[in-house]
Design an enzyme around this catalytic site. Structure first.
Site, PDB file in Angstrom:
ATOM      1  N   ASP A   1       3.642  -0.359  12.049  1.00  0.00           N
ATOM      2  CA  ASP A   1       3.753  -1.550  12.907  1.00  0.00           C
ATOM      3  C   ASP A   1       4.925  -2.464  12.554  1.00  0.00           C
ATOM      4  OD1 ASP A   1       2.815  -2.509  10.520  1.00  0.00           O
ATOM      5  OD2 ASP A   1       1.068  -3.539  11.338  1.00  0.00           O
TER       6      ASP A   1
ATOM      7  N   ARG B   1       0.702  -5.118  -4.801  1.00  0.00           N
ATOM      8  CA  ARG B   1       0.957  -6.121  -3.764  1.00  0.00           C
ATOM      9  C   ARG B   1       1.337  -7.446  -4.419  1.00  0.00           C
ATOM     10  NH1 ARG B   1      -0.720  -4.234   1.302  1.00  0.00           N
ATOM     11  NH2 ARG B   1      -2.237  -2.551   1.249  1.00  0.00           N
TER      12      ARG B   1
ATOM     13  N   ASP C   1       6.349  -5.344   5.628  1.00  0.00           N
ATOM     14  CA  ASP C   1       6.839  -6.712   5.843  1.00  0.00           C
ATOM     15  C   ASP C   1       6.665  -7.614   4.622  1.00  0.00           C
ATOM     16  OD1 ASP C   1       4.146  -6.551   6.280  1.00  0.00           O
ATOM     17  OD2 ASP C   1       4.133  -7.709   8.142  1.00  0.00           O
TER      18      ASP C   1
ATOM     19  N   THR D   1       5.106   1.535   6.147  1.00  0.00           N
ATOM     20  CA  THR D   1       3.737   1.078   6.386  1.00  0.00           C
ATOM     21  C   THR D   1       2.988   2.159   7.128  1.00  0.00           C
ATOM     22  OG1 THR D   1       2.364  -0.293   7.806  1.00  0.00           O
ATOM     23  CG2 THR D   1       4.719  -0.370   8.253  1.00  0.00           C
TER      24      THR D   1
ATOM     25  N   GLY E   1       0.838  -1.197   0.000  1.00  0.00           N
ATOM     26  CA  GLY E   1       0.000   0.000   0.000  1.00  0.00           C
ATOM     27  C   GLY E   1       0.872   1.245   0.000  1.00  0.00           C
TER      28      GLY E   1
ATOM     29  N   ARG F   1      -4.435  -2.576  10.576  1.00  0.00           N
ATOM     30  CA  ARG F   1      -4.828  -3.986  10.415  1.00  0.00           C
ATOM     31  C   ARG F   1      -4.526  -4.810  11.683  1.00  0.00           C
ATOM     32  NH1 ARG F   1      -5.835  -7.407   6.438  1.00  0.00           N
ATOM     33  NH2 ARG F   1      -5.695  -5.756   4.887  1.00  0.00           N
TER      34      ARG F   1
ATOM     35  N   ASP G   1       0.505   1.822   8.822  1.00  0.00           N
ATOM     36  CA  ASP G   1       0.060   1.307  10.127  1.00  0.00           C
ATOM     37  C   ASP G   1       1.135   1.488  11.203  1.00  0.00           C
ATOM     38  OD1 ASP G   1      -2.175   0.587   8.794  1.00  0.00           O
ATOM     39  OD2 ASP G   1      -1.876  -1.574   8.922  1.00  0.00           O
TER      40      ASP G   1
HETATM   41  O1  F6P Z   1      -1.188  -2.310   5.112  1.00  0.00           O
HETATM   42  C1  F6P Z   1      -1.481  -0.984   5.275  1.00  0.00           C
HETATM   43  C2  F6P Z   1      -2.929  -0.702   4.967  1.00  0.00           C
HETATM   44  O2  F6P Z   1      -3.088   0.680   4.864  1.00  0.00           O
HETATM   45  C3  F6P Z   1      -3.904  -1.264   5.999  1.00  0.00           C
HETATM   46  O3  F6P Z   1      -4.120  -0.410   7.074  1.00  0.00           O
HETATM   47  C4  F6P Z   1      -5.138  -1.472   5.165  1.00  0.00           C
HETATM   48  O4  F6P Z   1      -5.883  -2.550   5.649  1.00  0.00           O
HETATM   49  C5  F6P Z   1      -4.616  -1.798   3.828  1.00  0.00           C
HETATM   50  O5  F6P Z   1      -3.338  -1.244   3.748  1.00  0.00           O
HETATM   51  C6  F6P Z   1      -5.496  -1.327   2.718  1.00  0.00           C
HETATM   52  O6  F6P Z   1      -4.791  -1.354   1.530  1.00  0.00           O
HETATM   53  P1  F6P Z   1      -5.358  -1.423   0.062  1.00  0.00           P
HETATM   54  O7  F6P Z   1      -6.838  -1.218   0.133  1.00  0.00           O
HETATM   55  O8  F6P Z   1      -4.657  -0.340  -0.661  1.00  0.00           O
HETATM   56  O9  F6P Z   1      -4.968  -2.760  -0.467  1.00  0.00           O
END
Ligand code: F6P
Length: 345
Positions: free
Chosen positions: A129, A72, A103, A125, A10, A171, A127
């Site tokens: 984390d 991804r 990660d 990230t 992301g 998440r 998040d």
């Molecule tokens: O991994 C980071 C993050 O922003 C999470 O908080 C969220 O669940 C996810 O990515 C959403 O990503 P996308 O909708 O872009 O795949």
């Protein structure tokens, strides 16, 4: 040296600042040459690149997103994927590869490092984390956006004497919820680290309405879970190639539950990708720039298989393997801050 760079997973504000810093120091101080792979590992597999020069990386410091695009793509799931990556890296005559990602992205770097690729990682990230580092760029921007949303929601929620639930990203860790919740003065803050005790939520909401303030704000992380319902709430069965479900809906479910149990009019809003969009804060531009400079210095120090990290106020590096071994969750001291602001049981 000839160096490749990519952004995976992301996106988040600050990626362009890292790219710019790597390229500027690499060209101006080390005489490096760069190529950027488009859309994360997808660009490596398909050998789709763009030139990274002083010109192509100029004017991007303040821009959100990533000029390299992102995806991804999970190389582990693609038969012959690693062999294909190695072939492309060899054909492109790369001496090193810098991957900006969380990660999942770094787990691919690690596999390539085991196969002899000179990888260096930059932690990313929203998040916040990733273990081993105190901060990831983009997080400060996300928290700023979420806090502003909580601030804005105060007036309209008060006008209507409602309960307002705000769903934010997070998440496996509730860093955005906890930080924006505390900074925005939310009455209830819920994170993935602790199951939602709906009776306690109801108690806190009722206590707020029993005070002089006849409205309440609840901030909840997308990954938070009810104690009485199995699993996280998702938008369906869709999973990304790393096996993560698309989270969403805890805010709405919580709002319905609060309304049912209190009789108070309750609304929910999901801030979603708004938190990841737009221009990075000054803090994130600074952190991203420091990470970029550290990453290119690591390459030239021959310290491969490492991820640049922030420890206190100092930038250093740790093995990629250590950084992805565990999730950095919100510590008890933050939950104590939240509890300290709430009425006692
Ligand atoms: O991994 C980071 C993050 O922003 C999470 O908080 C969220 O669940 C996810 O990515 C959403 O990503 P996308 O909708 O872009 O795949």
């Amino acid at each position: 040296m000839r160096i490749g760079m990519l952004t995976g997973g992301g996106d988040c504000p600050g990626l362009n600042a890292v790219i710019r810093a790597v390229v500027r120091k690499g060209i101006l101080h080390y005489d490096d040459e760069f190529i950027g792979f488009m859309q994360g590992w997808r660009g490596v597999l398909d050998d789709v690149t763009m030139p990274l020069t002083l010109e192509t990386t100029s004017g991007i410091l303040h821009r959100g997103g990533t000029i390299l695009k992102s995806s991804r793509t999970n190389v582990k799931k693609i038969p012959g994927g690693f062999e294909q990556c190695l072939k492309v890296i060899q054909n492109e005559k790369l001496d090193a590869l810098i991957a900006l990602g969380g990660d999942d992205t770094q787990s691919i770097s690690l596999e390539l490092a085991k196969r002899g690729v000179n990888c260096v990682g930059v932690p990313k990230t929203i998040d916040n984390d990733l273990s081993g580092t105190d901060a990831c760029f983009g997080f400060d921007t996300a928290v700023t956006i979420a806090t502003e949303a909580v601030d804005r929601l105060h007036s309209t929620t008060e006008s209507h004497s409602r309960v307002q639930v705000v769903e934010v990203m997070g998440r496996d860790a509730g860093w955005i919820a906890v930080t924006a919740g505390i900074a925005g003065g939310a009455d209830v803050v819920l994170a993935p680290e602790k199951e939602i005790d709906i009776d306690e939520v109801v108690r806190l909401v009722k206590a707020r309405f029993a005070s002089s303030k006849k409205f309440a704000i609840v901030v909840v992380a997308e990954g938070a879970q009810f104690a009485h319902i199995e699993g996280q709430l998702t938008t369906g069965d869709k999973k990304d190639s790393f096996g993560h479900a698309r989270l969403s809906g805890i805010g709405q479910a919580l709002a319905e539950e609060i309304e049912k149990r209190t009789g108070l009019e309750t609304r929910s809003v999901n801030l979603g990708h708004t938190q990841r969009g737009g221009t990075p804060t000054a803090y994130d531009r600074m952190l991203a720039t420091r990470y970029g400079i550290a990453a290119i210095d690591l390459v030239h120090a021959g310290k491969f298989g490492q991820l640049v990290v922030l420890k206190g106020t100092t930038i250093s590096s740790i093995p990629i393997a250590d950084a992805i071994a565990a999730t950095r969750t919100v510590g008890e001291e933050y939950f104590d801050v939240i509890k300290g602001l709430q009425p006692k049981k």
